[in-house]
Design a protein around this motif. Structure first.
Motif, PDB file in Angstrom:
ATOM      1  N   GLU A 434      -3.762  32.531 -31.593  1.00  0.00           N
ATOM      2  CA  GLU A 434      -3.789  31.500 -32.392  1.00  0.00           C
ATOM      3  C   GLU A 434      -3.574  32.006 -33.782  1.00  0.00           C
ATOM      4  O   GLU A 434      -3.606  33.240 -33.982  1.00  0.00           O
ATOM      5  CB  GLU A 434      -5.476  30.976 -32.496  1.00  0.00           C
ATOM      6  CG  GLU A 434      -5.623  30.450 -31.021  1.00  0.00           C
ATOM      7  CD  GLU A 434      -7.053  29.704 -31.133  1.00  0.00           C
ATOM      8  OE1 GLU A 434      -7.566  29.317 -32.243  1.00  0.00           O
ATOM      9  OE2 GLU A 434      -7.606  29.688 -30.069  1.00  0.00           O
ATOM     10  N   ALA A 461     -11.698  38.050 -37.401  1.00  0.00           N
ATOM     11  CA  ALA A 461     -11.844  36.434 -37.478  1.00  0.00           C
ATOM     12  C   ALA A 461     -11.211  35.786 -38.700  1.00  0.00           C
ATOM     13  O   ALA A 461     -11.085  34.561 -38.864  1.00  0.00           O
ATOM     14  CB  ALA A 461     -13.400  36.295 -37.586  1.00  0.00           C
ATOM     15  N   VAL A 469      -7.415  35.164 -29.358  1.00  0.00           N
ATOM     16  CA  VAL A 469      -8.953  34.794 -29.601  1.00  0.00           C
ATOM     17  C   VAL A 469      -9.535  34.441 -28.238  1.00  0.00           C
ATOM     18  O   VAL A 469      -9.068  33.744 -27.225  1.00  0.00           O
ATOM     19  CB  VAL A 469      -9.112  33.580 -30.503  1.00  0.00           C
ATOM     20  CG1 VAL A 469     -10.438  32.840 -30.651  1.00  0.00           C
ATOM     21  CG2 VAL A 469      -8.358  33.639 -31.728  1.00  0.00           C
ATOM     22  N   ARG A 471     -13.067  32.956 -26.308  1.00  0.00           N
ATOM     23  CA  ARG A 471     -14.175  32.036 -26.523  1.00  0.00           C
ATOM     24  C   ARG A 471     -14.977  32.228 -25.119  1.00  0.00           C
ATOM     25  O   ARG A 471     -14.425  32.232 -24.119  1.00  0.00           O
ATOM     26  CB  ARG A 471     -13.609  30.541 -27.066  1.00  0.00           C
ATOM     27  CG  ARG A 471     -13.216  30.650 -28.135  1.00  0.00           C
ATOM     28  CD  ARG A 471     -12.568  28.881 -28.726  1.00  0.00           C
ATOM     29  NE  ARG A 471     -12.455  28.904 -29.926  1.00  0.00           N
ATOM     30  CZ  ARG A 471     -11.134  29.205 -30.356  1.00  0.00           C
ATOM     31  NH1 ARG A 471     -10.261  29.668 -29.375  1.00  0.00           N
ATOM     32  NH2 ARG A 471     -10.890  29.181 -31.759  1.00  0.00           N
ATOM     33  N   THR A 481     -17.634  33.454 -30.122  1.00  0.00           N
ATOM     34  CA  THR A 481     -16.200  33.498 -30.007  1.00  0.00           C
ATOM     35  C   THR A 481     -15.696  35.006 -30.751  1.00  0.00           C
ATOM     36  O   THR A 481     -16.544  35.687 -31.585  1.00  0.00           O
ATOM     37  CB  THR A 481     -15.552  32.487 -31.087  1.00  0.00           C
ATOM     38  OG1 THR A 481     -15.962  31.321 -30.582  1.00  0.00           O
ATOM     39  CG2 THR A 481     -13.879  32.784 -31.106  1.00  0.00           C
ATOM     40  N   HIS A 482     -14.809  35.554 -30.043  1.00  0.00           N
ATOM     41  CA  HIS A 482     -14.280  36.905 -30.337  1.00  0.00           C
ATOM     42  C   HIS A 482     -12.648  36.897 -30.914  1.00  0.00           C
ATOM     43  O   HIS A 482     -11.979  36.453 -30.128  1.00  0.00           O
ATOM     44  CB  HIS A 482     -14.464  37.904 -29.342  1.00  0.00           C
ATOM     45  CG  HIS A 482     -14.164  39.200 -29.608  1.00  0.00           C
ATOM     46  ND1 HIS A 482     -14.843  40.184 -30.350  1.00  0.00           N
ATOM     47  CD2 HIS A 482     -13.074  39.995 -29.296  1.00  0.00           C
ATOM     48  CE1 HIS A 482     -14.107  41.333 -30.361  1.00  0.00           C
ATOM     49  NE2 HIS A 482     -12.904  41.139 -29.836  1.00  0.00           N
ATOM     50  N   HIS A 483     -12.581  37.532 -32.180  1.00  0.00           N
ATOM     51  CA  HIS A 483     -11.245  37.682 -32.482  1.00  0.00           C
ATOM     52  C   HIS A 483     -10.649  38.946 -32.311  1.00  0.00           C
ATOM     53  O   HIS A 483     -11.423  40.013 -32.762  1.00  0.00           O
ATOM     54  CB  HIS A 483     -10.969  37.119 -33.871  1.00  0.00           C
ATOM     55  CG  HIS A 483     -11.164  35.673 -34.064  1.00  0.00           C
ATOM     56  ND1 HIS A 483     -10.293  34.942 -34.360  1.00  0.00           N
ATOM     57  CD2 HIS A 483     -12.394  34.809 -34.383  1.00  0.00           C
ATOM     58  CE1 HIS A 483     -10.749  33.792 -34.778  1.00  0.00           C
ATOM     59  NE2 HIS A 483     -12.167  33.619 -34.417  1.00  0.00           N
TER      60      HIS A 483
END
Length: 513
Positions: A434, A461, A469, A471, A481-483
């Motif tokens: 994303e 993030a 990303v 989730r 959520t982890h970026h």
């Protein structure tokens, strides 16, 4: 003639789905109005240059990674059927893709010169009528594209020439004042083609010009079509004007007078005069052949069919969609309107149909239930997958954990997961690629704007550029959520930056499972 699956349209989406049905030995047929596959591209784009890139030399040896730079090939098993083998041009000629699609159609059950006039329902599914022939199908897939010009509601618009029929010979516009209605690629493609001959060219529309390199939506104005902007800003008698056309009137002495209302000034309606007017106002789905309760609901100014996350009509069960008409799912945000996006949508539709009608589980594999194994699988896929790369934010890979088992499912529409398409799971991780939430408003070339540093795991993030990303859902509810940090060359596999933080994230999510 009765089939389990009937596909209307032998364009790229229809061929993609047909190839998968053929591979699985399904009972199907494709009906095509034209005399060959890919008929749309025999006419469009009108100036014959595609804007779908064809990067032959990528430096990758992995076929999956090479598809990231190949926006035209279908997802086929035959390695000879890659569009990169048909032309070395980065922006190919439209005639080359017609030749490619005709080769892709070989061996498929495609019936040509079938002009469908009526689609209705009966107790067994659908009835498709064309001249004196009738077909029956349990499942109907519309892959007809956007085949009709979208004509705006402007009094006098019938006096304008249409993008789909106007004479494209630039010399016929010599020394004329020309108005192009529409600020999309077709409008600027047309204006750019006339620069050497027309005396004055105005490109008009009510909305601001949006540049694809900034918004990351490839349907916005592409650089290959924006030379016209130079001729405007560098004072060469051309202009981009912002506002609405109130009406078009022919002049007794020839040409036309329009009433134009500017968008950014308080000036009243102004009259402007032109020798010729060309409407380049986009296209829409043709729903005219549907009768009665077979007619699908339409959205976005009735330009596209409304669809569930399974590509099915919201009001007509068994009616599915493939191709550019699935862009209503991510309208002007991702890539479902283009071959390099909807080829994956067509493959996902095939998996939906296989699961619903043939009991075939979504493609995937069992995983060792450990944070390390789950993280390694996600890292491997985000670094190679062409689907996640092309269908950013729309398609994801899914890890489902129930009890002591974990399963990795590839290329699932995110909305389909949220809608329960994969069934329940106590723990579920959905991995996507994303851009940041404000990516379309940030000028990536303005060095005065601070941005997140490359490989900055702490501030990942806040990154604007494309990045993974992940989730985490607990019993269907989004919990965390982890970026993963962005990387200039899209290598998200640095141990201390990408791999180890993801392992920690997965471990924390599964704690107490």
């Amino acid at each position: 003639m009765a089939y389990d699956y009937l596909i209307i349209g032998a364009g790229p989406a229809g061929l993609q789905l047909a190839a998968l049905l053929e591979r699985d030995g399904r009972d199907y047929a494709v009906l095509e109005r034209g005399s060959g596959a890919g008929t749309f591209f025999t006419r469009y784009p009108r100036h014959r240059k595609l804007i779908s890139i064809n990067k032959v030399h990528t430096g990758f040896t992995d076929p999956e990674q090479r598809m990231r730079m190949d926006w035209n090939s279908l997802l086929l098993d035959d390695p000879a059927l890659l569009f990169t083998r048909y032309t070395p041009k980065y922006f190919p000629d439209a005639d080359d893709i017609v030749r490619y699609f005709q080769d892709c159609a070989n061996g498929l059950n495609v019936q040509y010169d079938i002009d469908v006039t009526s689609i209705s329902r009966d107790d067994d599914g659908f009835v498709v009528q064309a001249a004196e022939k009738t077909w029956h199908a349990k499942n109907l897939v519309m892959a007809t594209g956007v085949s009709q010009l979208h004509v705006p509601d402007i009094p006098g618009i019938e006096h304008a020439e249409r993008y789909d029929t106007f004479d494209t010979d630039p010399e016929s516009f010599t020394d004329q004042r020309v108005l192009v209605i529409g600020k999309g690629n077709s409008g600027f493609e047309t204006a750019d083609a006339l620069v050497e001959h027309a005396a004055v060219i105005h490109v008009a529309g009510p909305h601001s010009v949006k540049l694809a390199w900034q918004t990351h939506y490839v349907g916005h104005l592409r650089a290959v079509n924006n030379n016209f902007l130079d001729t405007y800003q560098l004072k060469s008698e051309n202009a981009v004007i912002d506002g609405t056309i109130e009406r078009i009137d022919p002049r007794p002495e020839g040409g036309f007078r329009i009433q134009f209302r500017y968008a950014r000034t308080v000036e009243k309606v102004r009259e402007l005069e032109y020798d010729r007017i060309i409407a380049c106002t986009g296209f829409r789905f043709d729903a005219s052949m549907f009768a009665g309760d077979a007619r699908p609901a339409l959205i976005i100014k009735d330009r596209f069919p409304e669809q569930t996350p399974a590509f099915e009509s919201t009001n007509v069960p068994g009616l599915y969609f493939a191709g550019t008409i699935t862009q209503s799912r991510d309208f002007k945000k991702s890539t479902s309107g283009f071959i390099h996006g909807f080829r994956y949508g067509a493959r996902a539709l095939h998996r939906v149909l296989s699961a619903r009608n043939h009991g075939t589980a979504w493609q995937g594999a069992d995983l060792e239930l450990s944070p390390e194994a789950i993280s390694d699988a996600v890292i491997a896929r985000v670094n190679t997958s062409s689907c996640l790369w092309q269908q950013f934010a729309v398609m994801g890979d899914v890890v489902s954990v129930d009890g002591e088992t974990a399963r990795y499912s590839e290329e699932v529409p995110v909305a389909y997961v949220a809608d329960g398409g994969l069934g329940p799971a106590e723990h579920r991780f959905v991995a996507t690629l994303e851009y940041g939430p404000d990516h379309d408003t940030v000028d990536p070339f303005d060095i005065s704007i601070p941005r997140v540093a490359e490989n900055d795991a702490v501030n990942a993030a806040d990154a604007s550029y494309l990045h993974p990303v992940v989730r985490y859902y607990r019993d269907g509810d989004l919990t965390a959520t982890h970026h993963l940090a962005e990387n200039l060359e899209n290598h998200w596999d640095v141990p201390e930056v990408h791999q180890q933080p993801l392992v920690v994230f997965v471990k924390e999510c599964l704690a107490g499972a």
